[in-house]
Motif scaffolding. Structure first.
Motif, PDB file in Angstrom:
ATOM      1  N   GLN A   1       0.827  -1.202   0.000  1.00  0.00           N
ATOM      2  CA  GLN A   1       0.000   0.000   0.000  1.00  0.00           C
ATOM      3  C   GLN A   1       0.864   1.256   0.000  1.00  0.00           C
TER       4      GLN A   1
ATOM      5  N   HIS B   1       0.570   4.139  -2.915  1.00  0.00           N
ATOM      6  CA  HIS B   1       0.201   5.524  -2.603  1.00  0.00           C
ATOM      7  C   HIS B   1       1.375   6.471  -2.781  1.00  0.00           C
TER       8      HIS B   1
ATOM      9  N   MET C   1      -4.973   3.917  -8.158  1.00  0.00           N
ATOM     10  CA  MET C   1      -5.820   4.299  -7.024  1.00  0.00           C
ATOM     11  C   MET C   1      -6.922   3.281  -6.791  1.00  0.00           C
TER      12      MET C   1
ATOM     13  N   CYS D   1      -5.405   0.192  -5.137  1.00  0.00           N
ATOM     14  CA  CYS D   1      -5.101   0.389  -3.714  1.00  0.00           C
ATOM     15  C   CYS D   1      -6.365   0.396  -2.864  1.00  0.00           C
TER      16      CYS D   1
ATOM     17  N   ASN E   1      -3.998  10.400  -0.410  1.00  0.00           N
ATOM     18  CA  ASN E   1      -2.633   9.891  -0.474  1.00  0.00           C
ATOM     19  C   ASN E   1      -1.744  10.472   0.608  1.00  0.00           C
TER      20      ASN E   1
ATOM     21  N   ASP F   1      -2.613   8.348   3.593  1.00  0.00           N
ATOM     22  CA  ASP F   1      -2.210   6.944   3.502  1.00  0.00           C
ATOM     23  C   ASP F   1      -0.700   6.759   3.484  1.00  0.00           C
TER      24      ASP F   1
END
Length: 251
Positions: A44, A48, A78, A81, A139, A142
């Protein structure tokens, strides 16, 4: 050594062997789950980070022209994710993640609904500036969160990063909710014009679902959920940034 001493030593060795055989699978399972969670967080983080770096570089290169094609350039990564984040609900359900279930479900479903139902289904919305703003907020949150998670899996705690992880979300999450709400409002005319997801059944009885009404009702749910999640974010911040917890992590 006497016979009784030899028997006693043998019994102790046998008990130790049994205890080790019982504990070994537990430690192996714990190590496997920790490794899996670290790899998940790493994946992840990479996704990101790529999106965030791509947005920054494109903004420096193309300026405002970036805003119109944000979804076309990074939308695929995106979506991947965000679909992958559904696993976090499973992590909590099977007990390998100690986060609270309901707030995490709310946060993930909010993103899934806005990204896949609202933005992905309406090409006219994909070129709006609000999509770029929304992706940027997601983002930033994250990248910080998965960086903190990866280091925490290894038992590494940096106070500035811990503070940033549990403080930044309290500021940016309400902004992301406002961006989601704005994206929904922008999409409403297109759902009304094209009739996307609206259903009308004539048999066996007259029944219709007008999707814009569902989106308007969801706006209320979105803001109610925001109040609950912000309360949860404050409680998490207090739990992790309390004086006693900071001393434990430093030690």
């Amino acid at each position: 050594m006497s016979k009784e001493g030899a028997i006693s030593t043998g019994q102790k060795f046998e008990r130790c062997s049994k205890s080790y055989s019982l504990l070994c699978p537990f430690h192996l399972h714990s190590f496997t789950m920790s490794t899996y969670l670290f790899m998940y967080d790493l994946m992840q983080f990479c996704g990101h980070s790529w999106i965030f770096t791509n947005m920054i570089i494109r903004f420096m290169s193309f300026g405002k022209d970036l805003l119109a094609d944000t979804f076309y350039s990074i939308g695929l990564v995106m979506r991947f994710c965000q679909l992958l984040s559904v696993l976090e609900i499973l992590h909590i359900l099977i007990g390998i993640d100690k986060s609270r279930l309901f707030p995490r479900v709310l946060q993930i479903t909010e993103r899934i609904i806005v990204l896949f139902v609202v933005i992905n289904s309406q090409e006219e919305v994909q070129g709006k500036y609000i999509v770029c703003v929304l992706f940027f907020l997601w983002n930033v949150l994250d990248v910080v969160r998965y960086t903190y998670n990866m280091l925490a899996r290894m038992g590494i705690y940096y106070l500035p990063l811990t503070w940033l992880n549990f403080s930044l979300c309290i500021l940016l999450y309400p902004l992301s909710v406002l961006a989601k709400a704005f994206a929904i409002c922008v999409s409403l005319p297109y759902f009304e014009s094209f009739g996307t997801y609206s259903i009308k059944l004539l048999f066996p009885f007259a029944f219709s679902i007008y999707f814009p009404y569902i989106l308007k009702a969801y706006l209320l749910v979105l803001f109610i959920g925001m109040c609950f999640i912000i309360q949860n974010l404050f409680s998490e911040r207090k739990a992790h940034l309390g004086t006693g917890n900071i001393k434990k992590k430093r030690s």
